[in-house]
Design a protein around this motif. Structure first.
Motif, mmCIF file in Angstrom:
data_model
loop_
_atom_site.group_PDB
_atom_site.id
_atom_site.type_symbol
_atom_site.label_atom_id
_atom_site.label_comp_id
_atom_site.label_asym_id
_atom_site.label_seq_id
_atom_site.Cartn_x
_atom_site.Cartn_y
_atom_site.Cartn_z
ATOM 1 N N ASP A 121 0.806 -1.217 0.000
ATOM 2 C CA ASP A 121 0.000 0.000 0.000
ATOM 3 C C ASP A 121 0.844 1.275 0.000
ATOM 4 O O ASP A 121 0.310 2.380 0.124
ATOM 5 N N TYR A 122 2.155 1.117 -0.137
ATOM 6 C CA TYR A 122 3.066 2.269 -0.036
ATOM 7 C C TYR A 122 2.741 3.365 -1.049
ATOM 8 O O TYR A 122 2.840 4.551 -0.749
ATOM 9 N N TRP A 123 2.356 2.955 -2.255
ATOM 10 C CA TRP A 123 2.121 3.927 -3.330
ATOM 11 C C TRP A 123 0.658 4.314 -3.464
ATOM 12 O O TRP A 123 0.282 5.042 -4.388
ATOM 13 N N LYS A 124 -0.184 3.841 -2.559
ATOM 14 C CA LYS A 124 -1.625 4.100 -2.656
ATOM 15 C C LYS A 124 -2.057 5.121 -1.613
ATOM 16 O O LYS A 124 -1.522 5.161 -0.515
ATOM 17 N N GLY A 125 -3.065 5.909 -1.950
ATOM 18 C CA GLY A 125 -3.698 6.750 -0.943
ATOM 19 C C GLY A 125 -3.074 8.115 -0.752
ATOM 20 O O GLY A 125 -2.048 8.466 -1.339
ATOM 21 N N GLU A 126 -3.694 8.887 0.132
ATOM 22 C CA GLU A 126 -3.331 10.278 0.390
ATOM 23 C C GLU A 126 -2.252 10.368 1.467
ATOM 24 O O GLU A 126 -2.298 9.681 2.482
ATOM 25 N N ILE A 127 -1.282 11.238 1.220
ATOM 26 C CA ILE A 127 -0.212 11.475 2.196
ATOM 27 C C ILE A 127 -0.604 12.646 3.095
ATOM 28 O O ILE A 127 -1.270 13.586 2.658
ATOM 29 N N ALA A 141 13.582 8.859 -4.049
ATOM 30 C CA ALA A 141 14.793 8.044 -3.901
ATOM 31 C C ALA A 141 14.486 6.575 -4.192
ATOM 32 O O ALA A 141 15.257 5.893 -4.884
ATOM 33 N N THR A 142 13.353 6.082 -3.683
ATOM 34 C CA THR A 142 12.970 4.695 -3.941
ATOM 35 C C THR A 142 12.727 4.460 -5.432
ATOM 36 O O THR A 142 13.132 3.436 -5.989
ATOM 37 N N ILE A 143 12.088 5.403 -6.103
ATOM 38 C CA ILE A 143 11.855 5.286 -7.550
ATOM 39 C C ILE A 143 13.177 5.229 -8.306
ATOM 40 O O ILE A 143 13.351 4.417 -9.226
ATOM 41 N N LEU A 144 14.131 6.074 -7.925
ATOM 42 C CA LEU A 144 15.450 6.048 -8.571
ATOM 43 C C LEU A 144 16.114 4.682 -8.404
ATOM 44 O O LEU A 144 16.701 4.138 -9.351
ATOM 45 N N LEU A 145 16.036 4.129 -7.211
ATOM 46 C CA LEU A 145 16.644 2.823 -6.957
ATOM 47 C C LEU A 145 15.964 1.723 -7.763
ATOM 48 O O LEU A 145 16.637 0.850 -8.337
ATOM 49 N N THR A 147 14.254 1.983 -10.589
ATOM 50 C CA THR A 147 14.540 2.111 -12.025
ATOM 51 C C THR A 147 15.975 1.683 -12.326
ATOM 52 O O THR A 147 16.248 1.099 -13.380
ATOM 53 N N ALA A 148 16.898 1.957 -11.403
ATOM 54 C CA ALA A 148 18.287 1.501 -11.578
ATOM 55 C C ALA A 148 18.355 -0.022 -11.580
ATOM 56 O O ALA A 148 19.126 -0.628 -12.330
ATOM 57 N N LYS A 149 17.532 -0.647 -10.757
ATOM 58 C CA LYS A 149 17.493 -2.117 -10.723
ATOM 59 C C LYS A 149 16.947 -2.677 -12.038
ATOM 60 O O LYS A 149 17.498 -3.621 -12.607
ATOM 61 N N ARG A 150 15.867 -2.078 -12.535
ATOM 62 C CA ARG A 150 15.246 -2.582 -13.759
ATOM 63 C C ARG A 150 16.103 -2.315 -14.994
ATOM 64 O O ARG A 150 16.276 -3.176 -15.846
ATOM 65 N N ASN A 151 16.633 -1.096 -15.091
ATOM 66 C CA ASN A 151 17.358 -0.694 -16.301
ATOM 67 C C ASN A 151 18.814 -1.125 -16.324
ATOM 68 O O ASN A 151 19.373 -1.382 -17.391
ATOM 69 N N LEU A 152 19.427 -1.187 -15.140
ATOM 70 C CA LEU A 152 20.873 -1.394 -15.076
ATOM 71 C C LEU A 152 21.270 -2.665 -14.333
ATOM 72 O O LEU A 152 22.456 -2.934 -14.152
ATOM 73 N N ASN A 153 20.269 -3.399 -13.853
ATOM 74 C CA ASN A 153 20.516 -4.663 -13.145
ATOM 75 C C ASN A 153 21.338 -4.475 -11.863
ATOM 76 O O ASN A 153 22.157 -5.316 -11.504
ATOM 77 N N LEU A 154 21.100 -3.355 -11.178
ATOM 78 C CA LEU A 154 21.767 -3.104 -9.901
ATOM 79 C C LEU A 154 20.924 -3.689 -8.769
ATOM 80 O O LEU A 154 19.780 -4.101 -8.975
ATOM 81 N N LYS A 155 21.492 -3.719 -7.570
ATOM 82 C CA LYS A 155 20.802 -4.285 -6.411
ATOM 83 C C LYS A 155 20.560 -3.198 -5.360
ATOM 84 O O LYS A 155 21.487 -2.483 -4.974
ATOM 85 N N THR A 158 14.659 -0.447 -0.221
ATOM 86 C CA THR A 158 14.269 0.625 0.689
ATOM 87 C C THR A 158 13.727 0.004 1.965
ATOM 88 O O THR A 158 12.810 -0.826 1.909
ATOM 89 N N LEU A 159 14.296 0.388 3.098
ATOM 90 C CA LEU A 159 13.818 -0.095 4.394
ATOM 91 C C LEU A 159 13.007 1.003 5.073
ATOM 92 O O LEU A 159 13.468 2.146 5.168
ATOM 93 N N ILE A 160 11.826 0.654 5.546
ATOM 94 C CA ILE A 160 10.981 1.601 6.274
ATOM 95 C C ILE A 160 11.201 1.382 7.767
ATOM 96 O O ILE A 160 10.915 0.299 8.290
ATOM 97 N N LEU A 161 11.725 2.400 8.429
ATOM 98 C CA LEU A 161 12.029 2.292 9.858
ATOM 99 C C LEU A 161 10.836 2.716 10.703
ATOM 100 O O LEU A 161 9.974 3.473 10.255
#
Length: 299
Positions: A121-127, A141-145, A147-155, A158-161
């Protein structure tokens, strides 16, 4: 020996994470020094280029404050955090692509919703509008990470504290603030809200263990909290007893915040990393006792 690069190692959680790593004695720990301004693209690139091959990058660094500070300084906070995140993630992609990137996010980047928030539900609903700038910074930042994984095969992940507390917290977050106020406002303490508001409070020693246990998880998002809610009133009652506070406490019952209860589900953490099965959480009474003792001795 694994080389671990850490941003924000002078902050409360980052400092305790380094302390935890040192006890393991199996890692080459490299905290990025304060002299490297993470807002400077050229300085960050130069550092990442010359530091040698890292196995992990833990990105704690951020400009933060409590909700009131964040509201008053939203433009400054947003601009600085955007610069920091973009510079660090870009340098990782360019100079340290073999390193696993672990981004530390916040429960406040979740939308308004259930008491026990789920990763799906992270991307759903009102903030929460008061924290919109902070939440979207984390999300970008999470979106950048991802997309880097999908496009560039990086690892990366994102941890939610949770709502982290413990000895050494010099911030103006709720727990250290209420302790200071009980010491200074000896006769009368006004608390905004009903006291029934609740949070996923997690002791810092538990939080850093969870962060380390998640280092090889490569999913998008993972909640690392206690999975339990504790009311503000309970925190105040325990603190009152430990400090022996004799003053009157009044709750100002006009809190219209949509975030009365903000906790997280840790089902996925249990499933994927064995979280909480391998760790007995420090209970809130012991955690507050340690925190209060530290503040009495050092502030």
């Amino acid at each position: 020996m694994k080389k671990i690069l850490i941003t924000g190692g002078n902050g409360f959680v980052g400092k305790n994470f380094i302390k935890y790593l040192k006890k393991k004695k199996k890692n080459h720990i490299i905290p990025i020094p304060r002299s490297i301004d993470l807002r400077s693209n050229s300085k960050v690139n130069k550092y990442f280029k010359n530091i040698g091959k890292a196995s992990y990058i833990f990105h704690f660094a951020e400009v933060s404050g409590n909700k009131e500070w964040s509201k008053k300084n939203s433009f400054k906070q947003t601009l600085m955090n955007l610069k920091i995140n973009i510079n660090v993630i870009s340098a990782w992609k360019k100079y340290q692509p073999e390193a696993k990137f672990i981004f530390l996010s916040s429960i406040w980047s979740y939308p308004i919703g259930n008491s026990y928030l789920l990763e799906k539900d992270y991307w759903k609903g009102e903030i929460n509008k008061e924290l919109l700038h902070f939440a979207y910074n984390k999300r970008i930042a999470t979106i950048l990470l991802e997309t880097a994984k999908r496009n560039l095969n990086l690892k990366a992940t994102t941890l939610i504290l949770g709502t982290v507390y413990g000895p050494g917290d010099l911030s103006d977050h709720f727990i250290p603030t209420i302790i200071r106020r009980m010491r200074n406002e000896k006769n009368y303490l006004r608390v905004y809200g009903t006291g029934k508001e609740s949070r996923d409070f997690i002791y810092v020693d538990d939080q850093v263990k969870g962060i380390y246990m998640s280092k090889d998880y490569n999913g998008e998002i993972l909640n690392i909290g206690t999975g339990k809610l504790t009311t503000i009133k309970k925190i105040i009652q325990i603190s009152k007893k430990l400090i022996r506070y004799k003053g009157k406490i009044e709750y100002m019952k006009f809190n219209k915040s949509p975030d009365k209860n903000r906790g997280m589900s840790i089902k996925n953490a249990k499933k994927f990393i064995g979280w909480s099965k391998k760790n007995k959480f420090v209970n809130i009474e012991k955690g507050l006792k340690n925190t209060i003792q530290d503040m009495l001795e050092n502030e």
